[in-house]
Enzyme design. Structure first.
Site, PDB file in Angstrom:
ATOM      1  N   ARG A  58      93.701  24.536 -44.967  1.00 47.83           N
ATOM      2  CA  ARG A  58      93.221  23.727 -46.110  1.00 47.83           C
ATOM      3  C   ARG A  58      93.562  22.255 -45.959  1.00 47.83           C
ATOM      4  O   ARG A  58      93.804  21.563 -46.945  1.00 47.83           O
ATOM      5  CB  ARG A  58      93.779  24.250 -47.446  1.00 47.83           C
ATOM      6  CG  ARG A  58      93.268  25.599 -47.866  1.00 47.83           C
ATOM      7  CD  ARG A  58      91.951  25.486 -48.629  1.00 47.83           C
ATOM      8  NE  ARG A  58      91.338  26.797 -48.783  1.00 47.83           N
ATOM      9  CZ  ARG A  58      91.423  27.534 -49.888  1.00 47.83           C
ATOM     10  NH1 ARG A  58      92.074  27.082 -50.909  1.00 47.83           N
ATOM     11  NH2 ARG A  58      90.837  28.704 -49.942  1.00 47.83           N
TER      12      ARG A  58
ATOM     13  N   ARG B 184      92.227  19.232 -51.991  1.00 44.03           N
ATOM     14  CA  ARG B 184      92.428  18.437 -53.208  1.00 44.03           C
ATOM     15  C   ARG B 184      93.693  17.599 -53.228  1.00 44.03           C
ATOM     16  O   ARG B 184      93.834  16.723 -54.065  1.00 44.03           O
ATOM     17  CB  ARG B 184      92.389  19.368 -54.423  1.00 44.03           C
ATOM     18  CG  ARG B 184      90.994  19.854 -54.750  1.00 44.03           C
ATOM     19  CD  ARG B 184      91.009  21.085 -55.613  1.00 44.03           C
ATOM     20  NE  ARG B 184      91.575  22.207 -54.865  1.00 44.03           N
ATOM     21  CZ  ARG B 184      91.683  23.440 -55.337  1.00 44.03           C
ATOM     22  NH1 ARG B 184      91.300  23.705 -56.565  1.00 44.03           N
ATOM     23  NH2 ARG B 184      92.199  24.402 -54.600  1.00 44.03           N
TER      24      ARG B 184
ATOM     25  N   ARG C 173      84.256  14.940 -52.942  1.00 48.37           N
ATOM     26  CA  ARG C 173      83.857  16.113 -53.718  1.00 48.37           C
ATOM     27  C   ARG C 173      83.155  15.661 -55.005  1.00 48.37           C
ATOM     28  O   ARG C 173      82.140  16.248 -55.406  1.00 48.37           O
ATOM     29  CB  ARG C 173      85.098  16.941 -54.062  1.00 48.37           C
ATOM     30  CG  ARG C 173      84.806  18.252 -54.757  1.00 48.37           C
ATOM     31  CD  ARG C 173      86.153  18.874 -55.109  1.00 48.37           C
ATOM     32  NE  ARG C 173      86.070  20.219 -55.656  1.00 48.37           N
ATOM     33  CZ  ARG C 173      85.729  20.484 -56.905  1.00 48.37           C
ATOM     34  NH1 ARG C 173      85.405  19.521 -57.729  1.00 48.37           N
ATOM     35  NH2 ARG C 173      85.714  21.747 -57.308  1.00 48.37           N
TER      36      ARG C 173
ATOM     37  N   ASP D 254      83.433  27.785 -46.584  1.00 43.65           N
ATOM     38  CA  ASP D 254      84.237  28.776 -47.299  1.00 43.65           C
ATOM     39  C   ASP D 254      83.878  30.165 -46.804  1.00 43.65           C
ATOM     40  O   ASP D 254      82.749  30.399 -46.384  1.00 43.65           O
ATOM     41  CB  ASP D 254      83.997  28.681 -48.813  1.00 43.65           C
ATOM     42  CG  ASP D 254      85.097  29.385 -49.587  1.00 43.65           C
ATOM     43  OD1 ASP D 254      86.125  28.749 -49.856  1.00 43.65           O
ATOM     44  OD2 ASP D 254      84.953  30.593 -49.873  1.00 43.65           O
TER      45      ASP D 254
ATOM     46  N   TYR E  26      85.945  40.487 -52.448  1.00 46.35           N
ATOM     47  CA  TYR E  26      85.238  39.589 -53.380  1.00 46.35           C
ATOM     48  C   TYR E  26      83.861  40.158 -53.739  1.00 46.35           C
ATOM     49  O   TYR E  26      83.406  40.047 -54.875  1.00 46.35           O
ATOM     50  CB  TYR E  26      85.098  38.191 -52.771  1.00 46.35           C
ATOM     51  CG  TYR E  26      86.421  37.451 -52.714  1.00 46.35           C
ATOM     52  CD1 TYR E  26      86.914  36.766 -53.822  1.00 46.35           C
ATOM     53  CD2 TYR E  26      87.210  37.463 -51.558  1.00 46.35           C
ATOM     54  CE1 TYR E  26      88.137  36.111 -53.781  1.00 46.35           C
ATOM     55  CE2 TYR E  26      88.429  36.802 -51.509  1.00 46.35           C
ATOM     56  CZ  TYR E  26      88.890  36.133 -52.626  1.00 46.35           C
ATOM     57  OH  TYR E  26      90.109  35.490 -52.588  1.00 46.35           O
TER      58      TYR E  26
END
Ligand code: CP3
Length: 343
Positions: A24, A28, A37, A74, A151
């Site tokens: 990552r 953020r 973003r 992703d 998921y």
């Protein structure tokens, strides 16, 4: 030209300073990521805008000079390309339309029909292959079938993956067919990333830790082995990093059983244990606890040195045990890198 450091470590070389990148690393915690973003509008638009996705991939390379860049995308884009709707709830995480019945399974797109949706991802890889510094290795990736299936079956992330375990117990045929479909589609997806310029691929099995005993063999080891064999048949010598997160004893022998060139370790195992039990079979990646990048200071320096020291007698790629968190301090990342590179 001497080979890139990440590729040398993956080939089994012991380097005086381990190459370093971070899970990552585009994220953020970086103000420049948040700005790009915002420009994209939302996370999925960012993933599907090749210029912007390439830009955020390059940001941590420019700022820190990591030895590898990981494609910005992703693991849930592949299942989305198979048909189910995907969206992200701000502050919560991903949501997917669920697949739990034979009818829904039959309604998924065939593996060869994913590329229209995923073409922007391949374009991001092509841009990166052109624009990355010569010493930087480009890593492509996908989720492992079990993690992706959790998921698709549960429709969201969960701590115990209960919905996926339930389908596995109540309708084994549908569950196994879903795992097989994801595995086959993953080969196509990763193969296109490699053709576009990825030099290494990584398989993220973030929820491997909840598979126990025979289930771990059946649904973590075997699908990884199948994907890696197919990829290496198409792209001889292509290095693969496998990350069966929280596998515990399952890490032992994982590289041999799957033909992965490197096993990434999470921080629930100690570096000494990893060196004795996993690095004996080849390259390992890991495993500083990401919390240190929030807290920093002498504890960060000591923990970083500890990881480097423990793995110094074998091939090692320095990384975190899991992704850096949004509350991490960018200055602490620099301190970690300086400690790895400067001693
Ligand atoms: O820098 C990189 O590591 C490359 C890009 C990357 C992302 N996700 C970007 C991302 C990679 C390799 C992933 C993998 C991924 N995605 C995994 C496996 C690794 C892991 O973390 O265990 C999983 C399980 C996912 C699914 C996913 N994507 C979740 C559960 C979430 C929400 C949690 C969160 O951190 O917000 C995402 C969103 C996501 N993927 C973000 C990023 C940078 C945050 C999105 C944002 O900007 O709001």
């Amino acid at each position: 030209m001497t080979q890139k450091t990440i590729l040398r470590a993956l080939g089994g070389e012991i380097l005086p300073t381990p190459p370093i990148w971070m899970m990552r690393q585009a994220g953020r915690y970086l103000p420049e990521y948040r700005a790009t973003r915002a420009q994209a509008g939302d996370f999925l638009s960012l993933c599907y805008s090749p210029d912007l996705a390439a830009e955020v991939t390059l940001q941590p390379i420019r700022r820190y000079g990591f030895d590898a860049a990981i494609l910005f995308a992703d693991i849930l884009l592949l299942p989305q390309a198979l048909g189910p709707k995907l969206w992200f709830v701000e502050g919560e995480g991903p949501r997917m339309e669920t697949v739990t019945t034979p009818q829904q399974l039959a309604g998924l797109r065939p593996k060869d029909d994913i590329h229209d949706t995923l073409d922007p991802i391949y374009e991001t890889v092509r841009i990166l292959a052109r624009e990355l510094p010569r010493a930087t290795t480009l890593i492509g990736f996908a989720g492992s079938p079990w993690t992706v299936a959790t998921y698709m079956i549960g429709g969201r992330g969960s701590k115990d993956q209960a919905a996926a375990h339930k389908l596995k117990e109540t309708d084994r045929a549908t569950f196994s067919a879903l795992i097989d479909l994801i595995a086959d589609a993953t080969v196509e997806y990763l193969s296109m990333q490699v053709q576009a310029g990825a030099e290494v691929v990584k398989l993220f099995d973030s929820w491997a830790g909840s598979l126990k005993g025979d289930d771990f063999t059946e649904f973590a080891v075997k699908p990884a082995a199948k994907i890696i064999a197919a990829l290496k048949a198409r792209h001889p010598g292509m290095p693969v990093i496998a990350f069966p997160r929280e596998a515990g004893q399952g890490y032992v022998g994982f590289a041999k059983a799957t033909a992965a060139d490197c096993v990434a370790l999470d921080n629930s195992v100690s570096p000494e244990w990893g060196a004795a039990n996993v690095q004996v079979d080849g390259c390992v990646q890991g495993n500083l606890a990401p919390e240190h990048l929030v807290t920093g200071g002498p504890a960060l320096v000591a923990a970083t040195r500890h990881v480097v020291q423990a793995f110094r007698k074998g091939p090692h790629i320095f990384n975190l045990g899991h992704g850096i968190t949004p509350d991490a301090n960018p200055a602490h990342v620099q301190l970690m890198i300086d400690t790895v590179r400067g001693g």
